[in-house]
Design a protein around this motif. Structure first.
Motif, mmCIF file in Angstrom:
data_model
loop_
_atom_site.group_PDB
_atom_site.id
_atom_site.type_symbol
_atom_site.label_atom_id
_atom_site.label_comp_id
_atom_site.label_asym_id
_atom_site.label_seq_id
_atom_site.Cartn_x
_atom_site.Cartn_y
_atom_site.Cartn_z
ATOM 1 N N PHE A 133 -1.104 7.156 9.162
ATOM 2 C CA PHE A 133 -0.081 6.185 8.791
ATOM 3 C C PHE A 133 1.075 7.019 8.257
ATOM 4 C CE2 PHE A 133 -3.743 3.624 9.044
ATOM 5 C CZ PHE A 133 -3.415 2.284 8.965
ATOM 6 N N GLN A 134 2.268 6.881 8.879
ATOM 7 C CA GLN A 134 3.401 7.724 8.496
ATOM 8 C C GLN A 134 4.712 6.995 8.742
ATOM 9 O OE1 GLN A 134 3.060 11.133 11.027
ATOM 10 N NE2 GLN A 134 3.361 9.982 12.894
ATOM 11 N N PRO A 135 5.787 7.462 8.100
ATOM 12 C CA PRO A 135 7.091 6.834 8.352
ATOM 13 C C PRO A 135 7.401 6.853 9.857
ATOM 14 C CG PRO A 135 7.231 8.325 6.483
ATOM 15 C CD PRO A 135 5.871 8.536 7.109
ATOM 16 N N GLY A 136 7.869 5.725 10.375
ATOM 17 C CA GLY A 136 8.189 5.604 11.790
ATOM 18 C C GLY A 136 6.988 5.297 12.665
ATOM 19 N N GLY A 137 5.835 5.066 12.060
ATOM 20 C CA GLY A 137 4.622 4.772 12.818
ATOM 21 C C GLY A 137 3.802 3.708 12.100
ATOM 22 N N LEU A 138 2.484 3.827 12.183
ATOM 23 C CA LEU A 138 1.617 2.914 11.442
ATOM 24 C C LEU A 138 1.939 3.017 9.958
ATOM 25 C CD1 LEU A 138 -1.880 3.592 13.049
ATOM 26 C CD2 LEU A 138 -0.577 1.473 13.183
ATOM 27 N N HIS A 139 1.887 1.893 9.258
ATOM 28 C CA HIS A 139 2.086 1.898 7.820
ATOM 29 C C HIS A 139 1.562 0.597 7.225
ATOM 30 C CE1 HIS A 139 5.703 0.008 9.484
ATOM 31 N NE2 HIS A 139 5.781 -0.674 8.347
ATOM 32 N N VAL A 140 1.367 0.605 5.922
ATOM 33 C CA VAL A 140 1.002 -0.600 5.191
ATOM 34 C C VAL A 140 2.303 -1.147 4.611
ATOM 35 C CG1 VAL A 140 -0.265 -1.524 3.220
ATOM 36 C CG2 VAL A 140 -1.313 0.243 4.662
ATOM 37 N N MET A 141 2.633 -2.377 4.960
ATOM 38 C CA MET A 141 3.876 -3.001 4.499
ATOM 39 C C MET A 141 3.567 -3.922 3.328
ATOM 40 S SD MET A 141 6.954 -2.772 5.511
ATOM 41 C CE MET A 141 8.458 -3.432 4.892
ATOM 42 N N MET A 142 4.242 -3.688 2.216
ATOM 43 C CA MET A 142 4.099 -4.534 1.030
ATOM 44 C C MET A 142 5.344 -5.413 0.950
ATOM 45 S SD MET A 142 2.472 -1.738 -1.565
ATOM 46 C CE MET A 142 3.918 -0.695 -1.427
ATOM 47 N N ILE A 143 5.135 -6.726 1.064
ATOM 48 C CA ILE A 143 6.228 -7.687 1.149
ATOM 49 C C ILE A 143 6.251 -8.539 -0.122
ATOM 50 C CG2 ILE A 143 7.154 -9.612 2.493
ATOM 51 C CD1 ILE A 143 5.445 -8.373 4.880
ATOM 52 N N GLY A 144 7.435 -8.686 -0.699
ATOM 53 C CA GLY A 144 7.548 -9.450 -1.941
ATOM 54 C C GLY A 144 7.069 -8.630 -3.126
ATOM 55 N N LEU A 145 7.609 -7.422 -3.266
ATOM 56 C CA LEU A 145 7.222 -6.575 -4.404
ATOM 57 C C LEU A 145 7.447 -7.325 -5.711
ATOM 58 C CD1 LEU A 145 8.688 -3.083 -3.407
ATOM 59 C CD2 LEU A 145 6.276 -3.756 -3.453
ATOM 60 N N LYS A 146 6.478 -7.233 -6.614
ATOM 61 C CA LYS A 146 6.586 -7.925 -7.896
ATOM 62 C C LYS A 146 7.406 -7.132 -8.902
ATOM 63 C CE LYS A 146 2.299 -10.343 -7.040
ATOM 64 N NZ LYS A 146 0.893 -10.495 -7.395
ATOM 65 N N LYS A 147 7.543 -5.817 -8.649
ATOM 66 C CA LYS A 147 8.403 -4.959 -9.456
ATOM 67 C C LYS A 147 8.684 -3.703 -8.642
ATOM 68 C CE LYS A 147 4.581 -2.798 -11.940
ATOM 69 N NZ LYS A 147 3.989 -2.502 -13.226
ATOM 70 N N PRO A 148 9.726 -2.966 -8.984
ATOM 71 C CA PRO A 148 10.056 -1.763 -8.210
ATOM 72 C C PRO A 148 8.927 -0.733 -8.259
ATOM 73 C CG PRO A 148 11.842 -2.342 -9.717
ATOM 74 C CD PRO A 148 10.675 -3.218 -10.067
ATOM 75 N N LEU A 149 8.815 0.051 -7.200
ATOM 76 C CA LEU A 149 7.865 1.159 -7.177
ATOM 77 C C LEU A 149 8.580 2.353 -7.799
ATOM 78 C CD1 LEU A 149 6.449 0.728 -3.561
ATOM 79 C CD2 LEU A 149 5.634 -0.288 -5.712
ATOM 80 N N VAL A 150 7.982 2.944 -8.799
ATOM 81 C CA VAL A 150 8.612 3.998 -9.581
ATOM 82 C C VAL A 150 7.931 5.337 -9.313
ATOM 83 C CG1 VAL A 150 9.152 4.761 -11.937
ATOM 84 C CG2 VAL A 150 9.215 2.319 -11.367
ATOM 85 N N ALA A 151 8.748 6.346 -8.999
ATOM 86 C CA ALA A 151 8.219 7.689 -8.739
ATOM 87 C C ALA A 151 7.393 8.165 -9.933
ATOM 88 C CB ALA A 151 9.359 8.663 -8.464
ATOM 89 N N GLY A 152 6.269 8.801 -9.608
ATOM 90 C CA GLY A 152 5.386 9.326 -10.650
ATOM 91 C C GLY A 152 4.292 8.368 -11.074
ATOM 92 N N THR A 153 4.307 7.151 -10.509
ATOM 93 C CA THR A 153 3.251 6.189 -10.825
ATOM 94 C C THR A 153 2.291 6.088 -9.638
ATOM 95 O OG1 THR A 153 4.525 4.287 -10.004
ATOM 96 C CG2 THR A 153 4.786 4.870 -12.340
ATOM 97 N N TRP A 154 1.281 5.250 -9.774
ATOM 98 C CA TRP A 154 0.278 5.048 -8.720
ATOM 99 C C TRP A 154 0.151 3.571 -8.413
ATOM 100 C CZ3 TRP A 154 -2.350 9.135 -6.410
ATOM 101 C CH2 TRP A 154 -2.135 10.390 -6.991
ATOM 102 N N ILE A 155 -0.123 3.245 -7.152
ATOM 103 C CA ILE A 155 -0.340 1.868 -6.692
ATOM 104 C C ILE A 155 -1.819 1.726 -6.347
ATOM 105 C CG2 ILE A 155 0.173 0.161 -4.910
ATOM 106 C CD1 ILE A 155 2.726 1.771 -4.304
ATOM 107 N N ASP A 156 -2.479 0.716 -6.890
ATOM 108 C CA ASP A 156 -3.870 0.438 -6.528
ATOM 109 C C ASP A 156 -3.905 -0.419 -5.274
ATOM 110 O OD1 ASP A 156 -4.963 1.845 -8.679
ATOM 111 O OD2 ASP A 156 -4.843 0.087 -9.997
ATOM 112 N N LEU A 157 -4.752 -0.009 -4.322
ATOM 113 C CA LEU A 157 -4.918 -0.722 -3.055
ATOM 114 C C LEU A 157 -6.394 -0.912 -2.773
ATOM 115 C CD1 LEU A 157 -2.563 1.653 -1.104
ATOM 116 C CD2 LEU A 157 -2.019 -0.730 -1.533
ATOM 117 N N THR A 158 -6.717 -1.957 -2.027
ATOM 118 C CA THR A 158 -8.067 -2.145 -1.519
ATOM 119 C C THR A 158 -7.975 -2.180 -0.003
ATOM 120 O OG1 THR A 158 -8.695 -3.413 -3.474
ATOM 121 C CG2 THR A 158 -10.118 -3.620 -1.533
#
Length: 158
Positions: free
Chosen positions: A101-126
């Motif tokens: 999964f990479q830019p310009g190809g397959l990816h996981v799209m998160m729609i309707g972000l509840k808050k900005p994604l901030v560099a240096g943090t982590w996102i939990d996914l299942t």
């Protein structure tokens, strides 16, 4: 009473190789990452590499996360000379053939972000697979404009 610690050490020595090899028989996500988003962005993407050591093809059928209202698996398709993103129903992960999964190809799209994604943090996914079930991972959020993972290796797996 002195025999118990010796017995425990012997048991751990025998079982350690079994436990170490057991973790290789699964579908694994590595280099899981995302980019930071501007404060008003409503979408974000996650990238990763999926590997399968189970000996049988499995399929990633969904991704869940609390950071967005909706999470979808997307690909890019060329239509009429224009590159477009499209939701897909899933991705087969064959043994011995990593899925990138990479830019310009397959990816996981998160729609309707509840808050900005901030560099240096982590996102939990299942990650939800047909056979392996649910696998929890965390994606490192890199600075805006990042084009590849930071090189920290494996994602945080729960």
């Amino acid at each position: 009473m002195r025999l118990f610690p010796v017995f425990l050490l012997a048991a751990l020595t025998i079982l350690a190789p079994v436990a170490a090899s057991a973790h290789h028989d699964h579908v694994e996500a590595t280099q899981v990452w995302s980019r930071a988003t501007p404060p008003t962005a409503k979408t974000g993407a996650v990238y990763m590499i999926l590997s399968n050591d189970t000996g049988k093809t499995d399929k990633l059928v969904a991704v869940k996360s609390d950071v967005a209202e909706k999470v979808e698996i997307h690909t890019h398709l060329m239509e009429g000379g224009i590159m477009r993103m499209r939701r897909i129903e899933g991705v087969e992960v064959e043994p011995g053939t990593p899925v990138v999964f990479q830019p310009g190809g397959l990816h996981v799209m998160m729609i309707g972000l509840k808050k900005p994604l901030v560099a240096g943090t982590w996102i939990d996914l299942t990650l939800v697979y047909e056979t392996a079930g649910e696998v929890k991972v965390s994606a490192e959020v890199l600075p805006i404009g990042a084009t590849e993972p930071s090189g920290h290796g494996k994602a945080h797996t729960h």
